[in-house]
Design an enzyme around this catalytic site. Sequence first.
Site, PDB file in Angstrom:
ATOM      1  N   LYS A  63      -7.676  -1.416  11.172  1.00 18.39           N
ATOM      2  CA  LYS A  63      -7.022  -1.797   9.913  1.00 18.39           C
ATOM      3  C   LYS A  63      -5.811  -0.898   9.678  1.00 18.39           C
ATOM      4  CE  LYS A  63      -6.361  -1.748   5.254  1.00 18.39           C
ATOM      5  NZ  LYS A  63      -5.458  -0.878   4.495  1.00 18.39           N
ATOM      6  N   GLU A  79       0.840  -1.206   0.000  1.00 19.93           N
ATOM      7  CA  GLU A  79       0.000   0.000   0.000  1.00 19.93           C
ATOM      8  C   GLU A  79       0.875   1.257   0.000  1.00 19.93           C
ATOM      9  OE1 GLU A  79      -3.335  -0.140   2.709  1.00 19.93           O
ATOM     10  OE2 GLU A  79      -3.508   2.047   2.701  1.00 19.93           O
ATOM     11  N   ASP A 100       4.304 -14.599  11.356  1.00 13.96           N
ATOM     12  CA  ASP A 100       3.066 -15.085  10.746  1.00 13.96           C
ATOM     13  C   ASP A 100       1.977 -14.015  10.906  1.00 13.96           C
ATOM     14  OD1 ASP A 100       0.627 -16.323  10.273  1.00 13.96           O
ATOM     15  OD2 ASP A 100       1.170 -18.182  11.283  1.00 13.96           O
ATOM     16  N   HIS A 109      -2.870  10.246   0.558  1.00  8.09           N
ATOM     17  CA  HIS A 109      -3.074   8.961  -0.110  1.00  8.09           C
ATOM     18  C   HIS A 109      -2.854   9.076  -1.605  1.00  8.09           C
ATOM     19  CE1 HIS A 109      -4.524   5.752   2.416  1.00  8.09           C
ATOM     20  NE2 HIS A 109      -4.990   5.133   1.341  1.00  8.09           N
TER      21      HIS A 109
HETATM   22  C1  MEV Z   1      -6.062   2.865   4.943  1.00 11.01           C
HETATM   23  O1  MEV Z   1      -5.281   1.771   4.569  1.00 11.01           O
HETATM   24  C2  MEV Z   1      -6.138   2.982   6.446  1.00 11.01           C
HETATM   25  C3  MEV Z   1      -7.053   4.091   6.973  1.00 11.01           C
HETATM   26  O2  MEV Z   1      -8.373   3.920   6.455  1.00 11.01           O
HETATM   27  C4  MEV Z   1      -7.072   3.942   8.482  1.00 11.01           C
HETATM   28  C5  MEV Z   1      -8.087   4.823   9.192  1.00 11.01           C
HETATM   29  O3  MEV Z   1      -9.108   5.162   8.602  1.00 11.01           O
HETATM   30  O4  MEV Z   1      -7.838   5.100  10.377  1.00 11.01           O
HETATM   31  C6  MEV Z   1      -6.567   5.446   6.561  1.00 11.01           C
END
Ligand code: MEV
Length: 438
Positions: free
Chosen positions: A280, A85, A296, A393
């Site tokens: 995430k 990513e 792992d 991003h």
């Molecule tokens: C993207 O990979 C992760 C985010 O969505 C985490 C978040 O929203 O806190 C930017």
Amino acid sequence: MNKTVSGFSKLSKSEKINWIVDTYLPHNTSAKEVLMQYWNTDVKLQQLHDEFIENTITNYYLPFGVAPNFLINGKTYTIPMAIEESSVVAAASKAAKFWLDRGGFKTEVLSTTKIGQVHFKFNGSFETLSGYFNHIKPKLFEDTNAITTNMEKRGGGILDIELRDKTAEIDGYYQLHVSFETLDAMGANFINSCLEQFAKTFKSHASDYEGFSEEERDIDLIMSILSNYVPECIVRAEVSCAIEDLKESEQISGEDFATKFVQAVNIAEIEPYRAVTHNKGIMNGIDAVVLATGNDFRAIEAGVHAYAARNGRYSSLSHAKIENGVFRFWMDIPLALGTVGGLTGLHPLVKLALEILDNPSAKELMQITAVAGLAQNFAALRSLTTTGIQQGHMKMHLMNILNQFNANNEEKQALTEHFKTTTVTHTAVVEALSALRR
Ligand code: MEV
């Protein structure tokens, strides 16, 4: 056409590729080339990768990057990360730099216990079974001596074996619930070997135990396996500073930033839809380090998410508060990691990653990995509550869009310059590239 095969694993690598191409890709004239371009020219290195799994036909590359300037408990680290990513390493580096000037990250390993279980059925009462368990317990330890000697010499081993009654949920179901200390090893092989020996000893001696009736003697073993749920293998990572020190730009004061940040964390604490994405983001940092250091990531993911739901509702792993003018942001997270065994001594890049980290113990790696997760979370929340996520991003994603349209180096350079002052969107990039080509 028959698309099944028998004896596939016995074919040579070329024969496997031929079968796949003939069966599934008959019209793809470049398929073989695509697969073979990732083969390593160093035959021994390729063979090492071939032998990690069955039916290897090529290698799957992920970028291996580094995020410098992490100050953790007074020591600086450059953290290796394997991830696809585009914004993750950039975000980690940015957060590291931000906290470098504000005292860095503080970490502490709170516990390191791992769990394994023997699941079985028994046709009798818990009291009778407890009698047998107490009788056989010393023998359970004794019979695993050959497996545990080395681990014990280093200070680890089996901590305790408990008998658990699960009959309220499944008729006749009991467990040997075992806790382990596996030191620098993740310990899966050690734990599973001990458990399988417990199961053998536990069943075989039941047949001549005098306290059992005839039908109680036949213990029905179901399975023996470690648990990836490790709520007692916890590391804490945190950052803190005076709220006025959070100020970075004229657009927002330290106090407003801290307030918004805490609100964003509070939302993730009570709203599962947000908590999953929030966590995430934490796992973006954690998985990247876990992968780079040969651990792992599936085990880590499973354990972390179960922990995030331990109170019956899926919730944020991290927490934040403002107290007496101080902003504090922290996270307790279960991370059963190893720095010996598994891939750690085998994969040349994993060895190098551990060397970059100054060959950490498992406890140190837990701390470094937790910091990568907290830093990632900080970076995400900072963007989300100020500029929005897309700015950073899309800047990082720009190169992916340019590559998608086969931009050459000159075009990339020109458009990177152009988008320093213009918002990156897919359409804007495509238009700018066409304009340039015209
Ligand atoms: C993207 O990979 C992760 C985010 O969505 C985490 C978040 O929203 O806190 C930017």
